[in-house]
Design an enzyme around this catalytic site. Structure first.
Site, PDB file in Angstrom:
ATOM      1  N   TYR A 153       0.840  -1.211   0.000  1.00  0.00           N
ATOM      2  CA  TYR A 153       0.000   0.000   0.000  1.00  0.00           C
ATOM      3  C   TYR A 153       0.877   1.264   0.000  1.00  0.00           C
ATOM      4  CZ  TYR A 153      -3.629   3.256   1.712  1.00  0.00           C
ATOM      5  OH  TYR A 153      -4.499   4.314   1.853  1.00  0.00           O
ATOM      6  N   LYS A 157       1.168   4.283  -2.819  1.00  0.00           N
ATOM      7  CA  LYS A 157       0.871   5.691  -2.509  1.00  0.00           C
ATOM      8  C   LYS A 157       2.094   6.579  -2.719  1.00  0.00           C
ATOM      9  CE  LYS A 157      -3.492   5.217  -1.390  1.00  0.00           C
ATOM     10  NZ  LYS A 157      -4.525   5.818  -2.256  1.00  0.00           N
TER      11      LYS A 157
HETATM   12  P1  NDP Z   1     -13.284   2.808   1.307  1.00  0.00           P
HETATM   13  O1  NDP Z   1     -12.820   1.403   1.313  1.00  0.00           O
HETATM   14  O2  NDP Z   1     -14.260   3.269   2.306  1.00  0.00           O
HETATM   15  O3  NDP Z   1     -13.849   3.163  -0.171  1.00  0.00           O
HETATM   16  C1  NDP Z   1     -13.093   2.797  -1.298  1.00  0.00           C
HETATM   17  C2  NDP Z   1     -13.842   3.234  -2.533  1.00  0.00           C
HETATM   18  O4  NDP Z   1     -13.053   2.872  -3.684  1.00  0.00           O
HETATM   19  C3  NDP Z   1     -15.186   2.536  -2.698  1.00  0.00           C
HETATM   20  O5  NDP Z   1     -16.079   3.407  -3.347  1.00  0.00           O
HETATM   21  C4  NDP Z   1     -14.845   1.368  -3.626  1.00  0.00           C
HETATM   22  O6  NDP Z   1     -15.995   0.942  -4.337  1.00  0.00           O
HETATM   23  C5  NDP Z   1     -13.826   2.043  -4.543  1.00  0.00           C
HETATM   24  N1  NDP Z   1     -12.921   1.119  -5.219  1.00  0.00           N
HETATM   25  C6  NDP Z   1     -12.049   0.239  -4.673  1.00  0.00           C
HETATM   26  N2  NDP Z   1     -11.389  -0.435  -5.629  1.00  0.00           N
HETATM   27  C7  NDP Z   1     -11.841   0.054  -6.815  1.00  0.00           C
HETATM   28  C8  NDP Z   1     -11.550  -0.215  -8.175  1.00  0.00           C
HETATM   29  N3  NDP Z   1     -10.635  -1.139  -8.536  1.00  0.00           N
HETATM   30  N4  NDP Z   1     -12.206   0.482  -9.133  1.00  0.00           N
HETATM   31  C9  NDP Z   1     -13.121   1.421  -8.800  1.00  0.00           C
HETATM   32  N5  NDP Z   1     -13.448   1.727  -7.541  1.00  0.00           N
HETATM   33  C10 NDP Z   1     -12.815   1.048  -6.566  1.00  0.00           C
HETATM   34  O7  NDP Z   1     -11.942   3.698   1.355  1.00  0.00           O
HETATM   35  P2  NDP Z   1     -11.656   5.165   1.968  1.00  0.00           P
HETATM   36  O8  NDP Z   1     -12.781   6.047   1.708  1.00  0.00           O
HETATM   37  O9  NDP Z   1     -11.145   4.998   3.349  1.00  0.00           O
HETATM   38  O10 NDP Z   1     -10.376   5.585   1.087  1.00  0.00           O
HETATM   39  C11 NDP Z   1     -10.488   6.379  -0.063  1.00  0.00           C
HETATM   40  C12 NDP Z   1      -9.082   6.728  -0.540  1.00  0.00           C
HETATM   41  O11 NDP Z   1      -8.370   7.412   0.492  1.00  0.00           O
HETATM   42  C13 NDP Z   1      -8.238   5.511  -0.910  1.00  0.00           C
HETATM   43  O12 NDP Z   1      -7.427   5.815  -2.018  1.00  0.00           O
HETATM   44  C14 NDP Z   1      -7.379   5.317   0.329  1.00  0.00           C
HETATM   45  O13 NDP Z   1      -6.191   4.656   0.023  1.00  0.00           O
HETATM   46  C15 NDP Z   1      -7.150   6.756   0.729  1.00  0.00           C
HETATM   47  N6  NDP Z   1      -6.767   6.921   2.121  1.00  0.00           N
HETATM   48  C16 NDP Z   1      -7.609   6.514   3.127  1.00  0.00           C
HETATM   49  C17 NDP Z   1      -7.238   6.699   4.448  1.00  0.00           C
HETATM   50  C18 NDP Z   1      -8.108   6.286   5.576  1.00  0.00           C
HETATM   51  O14 NDP Z   1      -7.629   6.399   6.722  1.00  0.00           O
HETATM   52  N7  NDP Z   1      -9.330   5.830   5.367  1.00  0.00           N
HETATM   53  C19 NDP Z   1      -5.935   7.303   4.791  1.00  0.00           C
HETATM   54  C20 NDP Z   1      -5.155   7.701   3.657  1.00  0.00           C
HETATM   55  C21 NDP Z   1      -5.563   7.516   2.380  1.00  0.00           C
HETATM   56  P3  NDP Z   1     -16.242  -0.636  -4.706  1.00  0.00           P
HETATM   57  O15 NDP Z   1     -16.184  -1.380  -3.415  1.00  0.00           O
HETATM   58  O16 NDP Z   1     -17.517  -0.681  -5.413  1.00  0.00           O
HETATM   59  O17 NDP Z   1     -15.103  -0.984  -5.594  1.00  0.00           O
END
Ligand code: NDP
Length: 245
Positions: A153, A157
């Protein structure tokens, strides 16, 4: 100056829940027409319906080149030319180095890094022609500081930061601005499986004394998408309550 995105079209990947949903909501509230993408089309459509008539949901795996090409064309035809692209979709398969399988490595890099490359490649074409656009990539503080148990991961990033800076240099002359937002620990489904003990450790390490919410990240994205940020490109805006200083 007022933060007003009326008349602009924004595409948010991973907008069906968590941080992406908060970003889609913030852009919608600022007046943008929003296209919500997620792998699960029903989730994307439900999130779009919650925003109202001007939003649309699409199924797309951002790691799949053919799907990305098709969905960008559909959004441009059905919602309008894309002014703002937010690459938020992300996944994680945490483990210690020797326990990460090839599949776990590939799946994380495919979505978090290749997915952003593909989305930018297809959505930036129109922005370049129109000499205007904003791209905002959601990275993470672990891409800057590293984190034990998250080498796949963190690598994805960190790669995203290099990708952001390089594309920012390539597209600046076309007035397409490319930046990244690096959240710290944000309370979403992605982080909900972390043990209470680990959570306490993180909370204690955050000077502002709380985990972040989706809205904290969405505010930073809104700023970078707005006219307030028209002289900012190639930057990483950290939104972590002071966790990594
Ligand atoms: P969630 O797991 O809550 O949501 C992830 C979203 O991405 C969902 O809408 C999911 O939809 C979609 N998704 C995942 N894989 C794919 C794919 N291959 N194609 C299209 N859509 C996809 O994650 P967060 O909201 O926590 O995280 C959002 C972003 O922020 C990410 O990039 C994460 O790495 C980053 N981030 C999060 C942190 C945290 O503490 N939460 C900290 C730092 C960064 P579906 O399931 O339908 O695919």
């Amino acid at each position: 100056m007022k933060l007003d995105l009326s008349g602009r079209v924004a595409l948010v990947t991973g907008g069906s829940r968590g941080i992406g949903q908060a970003i889609a909501t913030a852009l919608h509230c600022a007046g943008a027409k929003v296209a919500v993408l997620a792998k699960n089309g029903a989730g994307a459509q439900a999130a779009a319906r919650a925003l109202g008539d001007s939003a649309r949901g699409y199924a797309c795996d951002v790691g799949d080149a053919a799907q990305v090409e098709t969905v960008v064309a559909s959004v441009e035809r059905e919602v309008g030319p894309i002014d703002i692209l937010v690459n938020n979709a992300g996944t994680r398969r945490d483990n210690l180095l020797f326990r990460i399988s090839d599949d776990d490595w590939d799946a994380v890099l495919q979505t978090n890094l290749k997915g952003v490359f593909l989305m930018m490649k297809h959505a930036a074409r129109g922005m370049i022609k129109r000499r205007a656009g904003r791209i905002i990539n959601i990275t993470s503080v672990v891409g800057m500081a590293g984190n034990a148990g998250q080498s796949n991961y963190s690598a994805s990033k960190a790669g995203l930061i290099g990708l952001t800076k390089s594309v920012a240099k390539e597209l600046a002359s076309r007035n397409v601005l490319v930046n990244a937002v690096a959240p710290g620990f944000i309370d979403t489904e992605l982080t909900r499986d972390i043990t209470p003990e680990r959570r306490q450790v993180y909370e204690a390490a955050i000077p502002l004394g709380r985990l972040g919410g989706g809205r904290d990240v969405a505010s930073a994205v809104l700023f970078l998408a707005s006219d307030f940020a028209s002289y900012i490109t190639g930057q990483v805006l950290v939104v972590d309550g002071g966790m990594v200083l």
